[in-house]
Design an enzyme around this catalytic site. Structure first.
Site, mmCIF file in Angstrom:
data_model
loop_
_atom_site.group_PDB
_atom_site.id
_atom_site.type_symbol
_atom_site.label_atom_id
_atom_site.label_comp_id
_atom_site.label_asym_id
_atom_site.label_seq_id
_atom_site.Cartn_x
_atom_site.Cartn_y
_atom_site.Cartn_z
ATOM 1 N N HIS A 174 0.928 -1.367 0.020
ATOM 2 C CA HIS A 174 0.027 -0.012 -0.011
ATOM 3 C C HIS A 174 0.990 1.127 0.110
ATOM 4 C CE1 HIS A 174 -2.653 -2.691 2.410
ATOM 5 N NE2 HIS A 174 -3.163 -2.609 1.288
ATOM 6 N N ASP A 222 2.152 1.693 3.283
ATOM 7 C CA ASP A 222 3.203 0.795 3.933
ATOM 8 C C ASP A 222 4.511 1.114 3.288
ATOM 9 O OD1 ASP A 222 1.108 -1.220 4.767
ATOM 10 O OD2 ASP A 222 1.175 -2.046 2.564
HETATM 11 C C1 XLS Z 1 -8.301 -6.526 -0.711
HETATM 12 C C2 XLS Z 1 -7.044 -5.879 -1.457
HETATM 13 C C3 XLS Z 1 -6.234 -5.364 -0.409
HETATM 14 C C4 XLS Z 1 -4.558 -4.755 -1.059
HETATM 15 C C5 XLS Z 1 -4.532 -4.299 -2.083
HETATM 16 O O1 XLS Z 1 -8.193 -7.662 -1.088
HETATM 17 O O2 XLS Z 1 -5.871 -6.739 -2.081
HETATM 18 O O3 XLS Z 1 -5.880 -6.304 0.627
HETATM 19 O O4 XLS Z 1 -4.594 -3.709 0.158
HETATM 20 O O5 XLS Z 1 -5.349 -2.923 -2.223
#
Ligand code: XLS
Ligand code: MG
Length: 345
Positions: free
Chosen positions: A49, A52
């Protein structure tokens, strides 16, 4: 067929076990400590993210964000790891309670797009050209609160702004039919691919298919993958598993329905997924009952199950399979597949 698959997961997949009905049950693991676990478990790619990669990014300007991301890139290089993608996290900020790109508040829509452009800058600093858009809150609790046609226009506008911000990035939309919103605007791969065709550069808009999200939509993940492969739009995957249509359980790949997992591996391998550098991405959570010292087994188990299923796929007597298909003797074919999955002769 890929001789070697590369695997990835995100740091959120090693977590403290809180769920909507209970607090954390395990201690936290520092990010730097998590990074050290990737290679020993056979993972080369790190999913991010935006926050992150650059915590508290809302408090930094563009240059500050790139500086932090550039420092992280050095850390990744030190661990021999590659950033797979960056996903703007638009579902936790107090401004995006009712969506980001499709919020009724123009200031929130502007924030969501600005934050997404910063996520593109982070991706560039980390050396990846892939953005994942999980449109978590782009939807409604009641239809009358928004306008579903206008919402699609707003999503196209947001994607076009990212495509224009960096002509070399690609965007993988990750569809999910619900949760956290009651009804999401882009619930399936079909919706995501169709949205991509409305954008300024459709070739750069593809999908990230999550097994559980397809299951929540009442669809088969391998069929969703086949549809995306036919469109050359399968930019990445989030493999996991799920007990039916309820909340997203993010269970270990193949742990609930081995046949469903087998068919995902079969379609990916048959069409050379990975040959353009795509990662086998996992998006999985450890059971809340796992103790800290055993809270990464879902990651090693999922990769092991993928590779074991790859052996089953590649070990099939394809001549026998083709013969039974030609005969239209699907009961016999059914038994052949089940026996292969059971390791029986
Ligand atoms: C939801 C998404 C999330 C991740 C990617 O499944 O994959 O988990 O954060 O945005
Ligand atoms: Mg996911």
């Amino acid at each position: 067929m890929q001789s070697q698959y590369r695997f990835s997961f995100g740091p959120w997949n090693i977590h403290e076990g809180a769920d909507p009905f209970g607090p954390t049950v395990r201690g936290s693991m520092a990010f730097a400590q998590k990074l050290k676990l990737f290679k020993p478990m056979g993972y080369d790619g790190v999913q991010f993210h935006d926050d992150d990669a650059v915590p508290e990014m809302n408090d930094l300007d563009g240059a500050g964000i790139v500086k932090k991301a550039t420092e992280l890139k050095k850390l990744l290089e030190g661990e021999g790891l590659t950033a797979e993608f960056v996903a703007p996290r638009l579902w936790e900020d107090p401004r995006t309670i009712d969506g980001g790109y499709t919020s009724n508040d123009p200031a929130t829509r502007a924030y969501a797009i600005e934050r997404s452009l910063r996520a593109v800058d982070i991706a560039n600093a980390l050396g990846t050209k892939l953005i994942v858009l999980w449109l978590a809150r782009e939807g409604t609790y009641i239809r009358e609160s928004k306008d579903s046609k206008r919402a699609v226009d707003q999503l196209v506008e947001a994607v076009n702004r990212m495509l224009a911000h960096d002509p070399s990035i690609s965007i993988a939309i990750e569809p999910k039919p619900n949760e956290p919103v009651d009804q999401a605007y882009i619930p399936t791969v079909g919706h995501a691919i169709a949205l991509g065709h409305l954008c300024s550069d459709p070739a750069r808009v593809g999908v990230n298919i999550e097994s559980a999200h397809a299951i929540l939509a009442g669809l088969d993940p391998s069929d969703e993958m086949g549809f995306a492969l036919a469109h050359k739009k399968l930019f990445t995957v989030h493999l996991n598993d799920q007990n039916g249509i309820k909340f997203d359980e993010d269970r270990s790949f193949g742990s609930i329905d081995l046949r469903r997992a087998f068919n995902q591996v079969r379609i990916l391998d048959k069409y050379g997924y990975g040959s353009n550098g795509e990662f086998v991405g996992l998006d999985i959570k450890a059971m809340r009952t796992q103790k800290l010292e055993a809270s990464t087994k879902h990651l090693s188990n999922s990769r092991t199950i993928f590779l074991r299923l790859l052996d089953v796929v590649r070990g099939l007597d394809q001549k026998a399979v083709d013969g039974l298909i030609a005969e239209r003797d699907y009961e016999e074919l059914d038994l052949l597949i089940v026996k292969a999955l059971m390791g029986a002769r």
